[in-house]
Structures are given as structure tokens and as C-alpha cells.
Write a protein that holds these residues in place. Sequence first.
Motif, PDB file in Angstrom:
ATOM      1  N   PRO A  38       0.755  -1.175  -0.039  1.00 48.31           N
ATOM      2  CA  PRO A  38       0.001  -0.020  -0.092  1.00 48.31           C
ATOM      3  C   PRO A  38       0.897   1.527   0.046  1.00 48.31           C
ATOM      4  N   SER A  39       2.077   1.081   0.111  1.00 45.44           N
ATOM      5  CA  SER A  39       2.948   2.425   0.075  1.00 45.44           C
ATOM      6  C   SER A  39       2.906   2.876  -1.531  1.00 45.44           C
ATOM      7  N   PHE A  40       2.862   1.944  -2.384  1.00 51.64           N
ATOM      8  CA  PHE A  40       2.756   2.479  -3.760  1.00 51.64           C
ATOM      9  C   PHE A  40       3.885   2.934  -4.528  1.00 51.64           C
ATOM     10  N   ALA A  41       4.823   3.558  -3.801  1.00 54.38           N
ATOM     11  CA  ALA A  41       6.082   4.168  -4.327  1.00 54.38           C
ATOM     12  C   ALA A  41       7.040   3.268  -4.572  1.00 54.38           C
ATOM     13  N   HIS A  42       7.215   2.174  -4.120  1.00 51.94           N
ATOM     14  CA  HIS A  42       8.478   1.339  -3.893  1.00 51.94           C
ATOM     15  C   HIS A  42       9.023   1.083  -5.409  1.00 51.94           C
ATOM     16  N   VAL A  43       8.457   0.300  -6.108  1.00 50.33           N
ATOM     17  CA  VAL A  43       8.976   0.030  -7.490  1.00 50.33           C
ATOM     18  C   VAL A  43       9.419   1.293  -8.135  1.00 50.33           C
ATOM     19  N   HIS A  44       8.739   2.444  -8.121  1.00 53.72           N
ATOM     20  CA  HIS A  44       8.902   3.472  -8.723  1.00 53.72           C
ATOM     21  C   HIS A  44      10.177   4.213  -8.224  1.00 53.72           C
ATOM     22  N   PRO A  77      17.776  -2.493  -5.491  1.00 51.93           N
ATOM     23  CA  PRO A  77      16.836  -3.528  -5.321  1.00 51.93           C
ATOM     24  C   PRO A  77      15.652  -3.044  -4.577  1.00 51.93           C
ATOM     25  N   VAL A  78      14.427  -3.638  -4.926  1.00 50.71           N
ATOM     26  CA  VAL A  78      13.053  -3.542  -3.893  1.00 50.71           C
ATOM     27  C   VAL A  78      12.583  -4.926  -3.501  1.00 50.71           C
ATOM     28  N   HIS A  79      12.066  -4.949  -2.534  1.00 54.22           N
ATOM     29  CA  HIS A  79      11.783  -6.120  -1.888  1.00 54.22           C
ATOM     30  C   HIS A  79      10.242  -5.814  -0.984  1.00 54.22           C
ATOM     31  N   LEU A  80       9.369  -6.603  -1.455  1.00 50.47           N
ATOM     32  CA  LEU A  80       7.985  -6.286  -0.938  1.00 50.47           C
ATOM     33  C   LEU A  80       7.585  -7.286   0.230  1.00 50.47           C
ATOM     34  N   MET A  81       7.214  -6.665   1.363  1.00 49.62           N
ATOM     35  CA  MET A  81       6.775  -7.634   2.521  1.00 49.62           C
ATOM     36  C   MET A  81       5.377  -7.229   2.825  1.00 49.62           C
ATOM     37  N   PHE A  82       4.331  -8.253   3.238  1.00 51.51           N
ATOM     38  CA  PHE A  82       3.067  -7.874   3.587  1.00 51.51           C
ATOM     39  C   PHE A  82       2.529  -8.924   4.540  1.00 51.51           C
ATOM     40  N   THR A  83       1.471  -8.304   4.951  1.00 52.01           N
ATOM     41  CA  THR A  83       0.729  -9.348   6.272  1.00 52.01           C
ATOM     42  C   THR A  83      -0.567 -10.056   5.425  1.00 52.01           C
ATOM     43  N   MET A  84      -0.724  -9.855   4.081  1.00 54.21           N
ATOM     44  CA  MET A  84      -1.689 -10.697   3.667  1.00 54.21           C
ATOM     45  C   MET A  84      -1.526 -10.913   2.073  1.00 54.21           C
ATOM     46  N   PRO A  85      -2.283 -12.001   1.834  1.00 50.67           N
ATOM     47  CA  PRO A  85      -1.735 -12.312   0.098  1.00 50.67           C
ATOM     48  C   PRO A  85      -2.323 -11.275  -0.762  1.00 50.67           C
ATOM     49  N   TRP A  86      -1.025 -11.202  -1.572  1.00 52.69           N
ATOM     50  CA  TRP A  86      -0.958 -10.087  -2.592  1.00 52.69           C
ATOM     51  C   TRP A  86      -0.816 -10.574  -3.969  1.00 52.69           C
ATOM     52  N   SER A  87      -0.136 -11.969  -3.907  1.00 55.89           N
ATOM     53  CA  SER A  87       0.326 -12.430  -5.242  1.00 55.89           C
ATOM     54  C   SER A  87      -0.872 -13.365  -5.734  1.00 55.89           C
ATOM     55  N   ALA A 106       0.359  -4.844 -12.635  1.00 48.31           N
ATOM     56  CA  ALA A 106       1.018  -6.178 -12.690  1.00 48.31           C
ATOM     57  C   ALA A 106       2.499  -5.913 -12.713  1.00 48.31           C
ATOM     58  N   LEU A 107       3.027  -4.782 -11.973  1.00 49.35           N
ATOM     59  CA  LEU A 107       4.549  -4.380 -12.282  1.00 49.35           C
ATOM     60  C   LEU A 107       5.185  -5.286 -11.255  1.00 49.35           C
ATOM     61  N   ALA A 108       4.939  -5.856 -10.205  1.00 46.67           N
ATOM     62  CA  ALA A 108       5.590  -6.781  -9.303  1.00 46.67           C
ATOM     63  C   ALA A 108       5.883  -7.914  -9.934  1.00 46.67           C
ATOM     64  N   LYS A 109       4.626  -8.515 -10.550  1.00 41.70           N
ATOM     65  CA  LYS A 109       4.663  -9.668 -11.169  1.00 41.70           C
ATOM     66  C   LYS A 109       5.681  -9.515 -12.535  1.00 41.70           C
ATOM     67  N   MET A 110       5.464  -8.667 -13.313  1.00 46.88           N
ATOM     68  CA  MET A 110       6.329  -8.426 -14.396  1.00 46.88           C
ATOM     69  C   MET A 110       7.986  -8.544 -14.299  1.00 46.88           C
ATOM     70  N   TYR A 162      10.621 -16.890  -5.800  1.00 46.78           N
ATOM     71  CA  TYR A 162      10.964 -15.631  -5.232  1.00 46.78           C
ATOM     72  C   TYR A 162       9.983 -15.066  -4.173  1.00 46.78           C
ATOM     73  N   ILE A 163       8.779 -15.996  -4.156  1.00 45.65           N
ATOM     74  CA  ILE A 163       7.918 -15.469  -3.100  1.00 45.65           C
ATOM     75  C   ILE A 163       8.148 -16.556  -1.941  1.00 45.65           C
ATOM     76  N   ASP A 164       8.273 -16.073  -0.579  1.00 45.54           N
ATOM     77  CA  ASP A 164       8.490 -16.630   0.595  1.00 45.54           C
ATOM     78  C   ASP A 164       7.366 -16.587   1.601  1.00 45.54           C
ATOM     79  N   VAL A 165       6.987 -17.382   2.372  1.00 46.23           N
ATOM     80  CA  VAL A 165       6.201 -17.361   3.549  1.00 46.23           C
ATOM     81  C   VAL A 165       7.080 -17.521   4.844  1.00 46.23           C
ATOM     82  N   CYS A 166       7.373 -16.660   5.669  1.00 48.03           N
ATOM     83  CA  CYS A 166       8.464 -16.684   6.628  1.00 48.03           C
ATOM     84  C   CYS A 166       7.797 -16.755   7.917  1.00 48.03           C
TER      85      CYS A 166
END
Length: 806
Positions: free
Chosen positions: A175-181, A189-199, A260-264, A287-291
Motif C-alpha cells: 500500500p505504500s505504492f511508491a516502492h517499485v518507482h 533492489p526492492v523487496h515487498l513484504m506484507f501481512t496478507m496475500p497479494w500475489s 502487474a508491475l511486481a509480477k512483471m 522468489y515468494i516466501d512465507v516466513c
Amino acid sequence: MAWDTDDGRIDIDYNSRLVRTFSNFFPSTVPEDSQSAPPDYDFKVPPSQTWDIKLNLVIQVVGSRGDVQPFIALGCELQKYGHRIRLATHDMFASFVRKAGLEFYPIGGDPASLMAYMVKNPSLMPSMKTMMSGEIGRKRQMVAEMLSGCWDSCILPDTLTDEPFVADAIIANPPSFAHVHCAQALGIPVHLMFTMPWSATRAFPHPLANLSNVDGDHAAANYLSYHVVEWMTWQGLGDVINDWRESIQLEPINLLDGPALAKMLRVPFTYCWSPALVPKPRDWPEYIDVCGFFFRDTPKYTPKSDLADFLAAGPPPVYIGFGSIVLDDPAKMLATILEAVKISGVRAIISKGWSELGGDAGENIYYIGDCPHEWLFPRMAAVVHHGGAGTTACGIKNGIPTLVCPFFGDQPFWGHMIASAGAGPEPLAPRDMTGITLAEAIRFLIRDETKAAAMAIAQRMESEEGVRAAVDSFHRHLPVEMMKCDLIPDQPAAWIVKSGRKQIKMSKMAVEVITSQRSGLRKDLKTYQSKPITIEPTRWDPLSGGASAVLATSMDLTGCITGMVTQPIKVYGDEKRRQNRADAIGALVDGQRLDVPDLKSSGASIRTTTSTNSRRSERSAGGQAALAGVKSIVNFAPKALKGMTVDIPMAITEGLRTAPRHYGDNVRDNGKVTGVGSGFAVAGKTFAWGMIDGISGVVVQPYKEGKKSGASGVATGLGRGLAGLATKTGAGMFGMFAYPAAGIAKSVRSAVYSRTRKLVEAQRGAEGQWMAEHQKWSASEVAALMEKFDALGSQDGRRAKGKAKQ
């Protein structure tokens, strides 16, 4: 058809014409290894390890306190590896972050306001009343402010100490939205982390989606639900994001690629929940982990005497609280809670929360303010809450039966996960809540069977160390060799310089040491990108690709004409908001304004803090607004030229190149066009391979298909071969013009739009100088570094070294 419900989730009718049409853009078949049942639970704690490169890491988080808290735990763990950690989030969490020993950077935005808005308008499509009130515009403005704040957090000095900081990598929640840009602008490098499924997965639907009329095709419907949610989110914010991208001199992203930027880009993703509760789906890539959940160390807490007395006076109570949820009618909710407590015959601790619930405390009621859940929950018989991921995790970790009363978003998802595990009843939405229904749910919570199910999950979680596993995931996905400085291996490369026949990657510190001995090298320094990101429009075929490019060019030209009126208004508003934010940042520290050097040499005025500068900014805003109108019409001719010579030919070429994918043929990746040189290189490869593959395919394809399917296969192969002859050779011929033209356009753009690059260079230079001032090098250390630099310069470097000795 897809529409929004009043719980913040999208109701998707899978049989509607719109959704069926939308599904044509995405694969609908289920792979053989797709998950039909959860994989066996096998969680291994990563071993303790050291990390060589010490990075500047910015963690960007948008959300409530419950969203910020897990990333504080992550930041503290990352600090143990020698990284410098900056947590960028809403201004109100400054003290919360700094008390944990992390750097804080304010990005703006008001989480309380956002939460109140979500409670009143939980769906993605707000009510007409909300739209008429102007609330949408204010929230979009808030998002624009947070985007700018996230960019500032990557490159600006610390607001408290004024110490320079330029990010080497980014960690962010989606939800911060700015990350990839931001990562694209910096080349890091950019790495996304989240508490709910987004992929996207076929295992379960998006937490924000309600599926109906699926008719047994659940796997495909689940997968599609993610794309629908992403697409609708981009519809609401895509123009805001593109306007902000323009402000940092990045090109806009089109309608189909934005969601679909994160997937692309195959951006690494770490999910912060326990695989004991929700295992990793089998169709998620490596490249997707559940930790595991992120838990901070239990804070020291001494309860007030009356709280201690209440806990000791009877059996463990039931916790009831909704944390950062801003209730629309707190009095009605409190009355319902009190009625349920009375009917169920339990003792209860009621959290006041952001809605300030409170009233007369009876013998069995205690109203509590801010209290660490880590301390409180183990002392409870059960917990009733809104279903935030952090609150859910704390209850489950301690084996406490849980009832989720979801208000919006992913909260129903966690409620269903708990219910499916038997650790609580099905979620009870506040709109359906009465004293009787809540009392029935509480009785379910205090059953022995419910307690046993909750304890079983807690026992499986005992071996997890979510924060350590997330740090391991982050490190594992970094391009380590690309990031290392060639001279000082424990520092990240920020610059590149040519010495002899080799380009040498250099850290900020190495540049200061080397240029202190050879000042002439400074002019040859170039900003280094350890993880370049290139975002190009997706082209499905030459017809749709060419048509979309023509339409985009037409819209650009129309925008140039209407921009004579709209751009001055927009620019003036943006300048005023930027000034307001600068004033707010300046006043953040102890009520005092903090001056930061004005980097006019880099073409960017960061912020001003004096009243004189404020008046100057007012005049400047008016002047820039007037200039924006002139620029808009002046841009008409360049945009028309670019559309006809670059965008449209490139769209047709890429459409021809990727068309074979539609009939099952392979598509070659001939590289990315980043400038003049790469443009000609890609053109040459596309032409050569296009001719080779296109001509040979007329023979090879019938042979391959004939071996598989006999005579019918020969006919199919011949059809593919002829189609490839047209598309592949066509791409090669069109590409001879399109790719070089695109490369020239990118090189020209890079030269003309250099403000952001110069800003990054100035800030990296400032940090290097600051590091040199605080880390003195002895003469022998400087000499050793110079010798290593010369040795890396190949034969030319060694000859230069020999001449220096003579």
C-alpha cells in the motif's frame, strides 16, 4: 460484472460478461502441481549468519500502528547485520519508531483519517455521498503526498540529525505504492513484504474479493480475483501515481501494465504470516516466501494496580477491542458489547482504542488504554478484535481462541483462516452484531475444543522465527555481486568509473578517498545502478499494440491542448502542497524548524523553512504555473514526432515479436533498449534471429509437430511456421528502425531530463563527504586503496602506476 460490497471486498460475479472478457487476458488452466491441498508443514529456522555488505535500507510502510509495528521488529533485526535502517511512515509514529532505535522519516498521510474513511466507505468504490463531499479528492491528495514523502525518504537527510542518507535498497508494504518507482529512479533492489496475500494464486481468492457463480472452476476464479482487485485499485490511483512519476522524471505506465508491475519485474515478496496457519501455495514462484509472523520482543510493562487487581479477582477475562478502527457509532457498539458480556456471563477487558470506548465499569468490566498485547493476551481466556494481522498473530501465538469482527479489507480473510482451523467461530461482521450473536460467539470461544485447536496452532508456531526468516529472505534475493564495491567489499557500490579497460564499481567512501588523491577522476564518475529496472508497455500483437499506441499518442496531443488550462492549476496546487509539506517536516522536531541545504545546483529545491523562502515559494508557484501552460502547448510537436517515429513503430514491432506466444511458439528475449547503443544492438539481434527463426520455422515447425501428431501435426506445424515467417521476419524488419529510434529517444530524454539524476548524484556525494569526515583513513590505508584501484584498471592501470613510480 464486478461491483463493491460494503466490507471493503470486491464482489466478483465470475459468470458476468465483464469478468469473462477480463479473464481472456490471463491464463485459466491449472498446472499439474497446483495446490489442491496444503503442503505438509515443514518450517526450518534459518541459521544465524553474518552479512558482508552494510547497506542503507529504507522501509516504507503505509497503514495503522499494527502495520508499522512488525516492520519495527524487522528493522531492529536488520540493524544486527550492520545495516543503517530508516523507517519511513506516517508522521504520528515518529516517537514509536525512534524509541525502538531506528531512524524515522515522515511521509505524511493521516492513518486515523484513512481508517475513519475506510470504516465509513469500506468498498473500493465509495458512496455517492462521499464523492459529493470531496472526500475522494482529499484522499487522493493524501496519497500524492505520501508518494512524494516515500521518494524523499530514499534520498534526503535525516530530519533530526541532518545526516545524509541515500537508499541502497528498499523494503516496503504494497500500500505504500511508491516502492517499485523509487527503485526504478535509483536503480536499486526492492523487496515487498506484507501481512496478507497479494500475489495471484489458484489456492484461495484475493482477501479483498468475494467470488460468486464460480460453478466449480474455483482455481481459475481464485487466480483471476487478484487481477481484478489490482486492476480496480490502479483505476483509482493510476493517474495519481503517473503524475508523481512525472515529477521524478519517470515515464508514465499504461493501464494494463500498472497493476502487474511486481509480477512483471519478478519483485521478491515475503509474506509475514505463519505457514502453520496459511501454507505457501504451490503455484507461487521461488522468489515468494512465507516466513512466519513478525513479533517484536515483549516490551517491559508494569500494569496499574487496578488492572492487576482485576486480573487477580477472578477467572481470566475475555479481551474485546478494535484497536485503530474509528467506529462510526461507538456508543451503539459499546452497548452491544456490554449486553453480550452480561448474557455470556464472562468477565471482560474492553480496549478503548481510537474510538475511546468507555463508560461505567461494573464488577466484571475493565476499560483499558494502551497496553502491549504481548503482555495482555497470555492472561486472557479469549480475544475478540477486528482481525488486523498483527493482533491476530499475537492471539494465535499465545494459543488464545479468537473471534474476528471484520470491518473491511483483509480482516474477513484472517477470520476465516482462524475458523477453518477451529480456533474460533466464523467471523462476526459488526453490521450483523447484536448482543445475542456476540454472546453466542463468546460461548464458542470458551469451549475446551476451541482452546485445544488454538493451542495446537501455537505449538506448531513455536519453531518459527519470522523476523529472522524474513531477513534471510531479503538477503537471499539481493544481487550481491552487483552491489559490492570493487575496492571496499563491505560497502555498496554507488558510482562507476572507467580505469584503463575496466569499469570499477565504487562506494561513496571509496570515491572520496580516491578522488582526494586524483581529483581529475571526479568528472568521470557516473551514478551506478545495482539493479536497473526497465518498464516497457506490454504489446500482445501488432494490431492491438499499434492501435493502443495511436490512441495513446492522440490522448497525449489532446492533453497538450487542454493542458494550457489544466496544467497551471495542477502545478500551482502541487507547489503549494510541496511547500506545506516542507513546513511540516521542518516543524516536526521539537517544534523547531530544521534547515536543510538547498540543492539548487542539482536542479531540485528540497525544502525551505524560513518565512522569506515561503514568500519566495509563493511567487515561484505562480511563475511555474504560468510556465506550465506554455510548456503544455510547446510539447505538442515533440509528442507528435515521438508518437509517429518511436511509440507507434515500437508497438507494432513488439506486437510482431511477441505474437508467436499466442500459438504456443517461443519468443526470444533480445535485451532491453536503454540508450543508443543498446537500441542498435537489440535491432541487430532481432533482425538476425527474426530472419533465422522465421525462415527455418517453415521447415522445423512441421517436422516437430509431425513427430507429435502425425499428418495433422504437419498441417498445424506448417501453419505455425508460416505465421512465424510473417511475424518474426516482420519484427526483424520493423525493428531495424524502431529499436534505434527508441534508443535515441531514451538517450535524448536522459540528457534533457537530468534533474532527478543530478539530485541523486548530489545526495550521494554529500553522504560520501559526510562519511569521509567521520571515518578517517591513515596514509597507509589510503595508499593500499590506491594500489588496489590501479590494479583493477588492467594493463593500462598498471602502466599508469609504473609511470607514477618513475
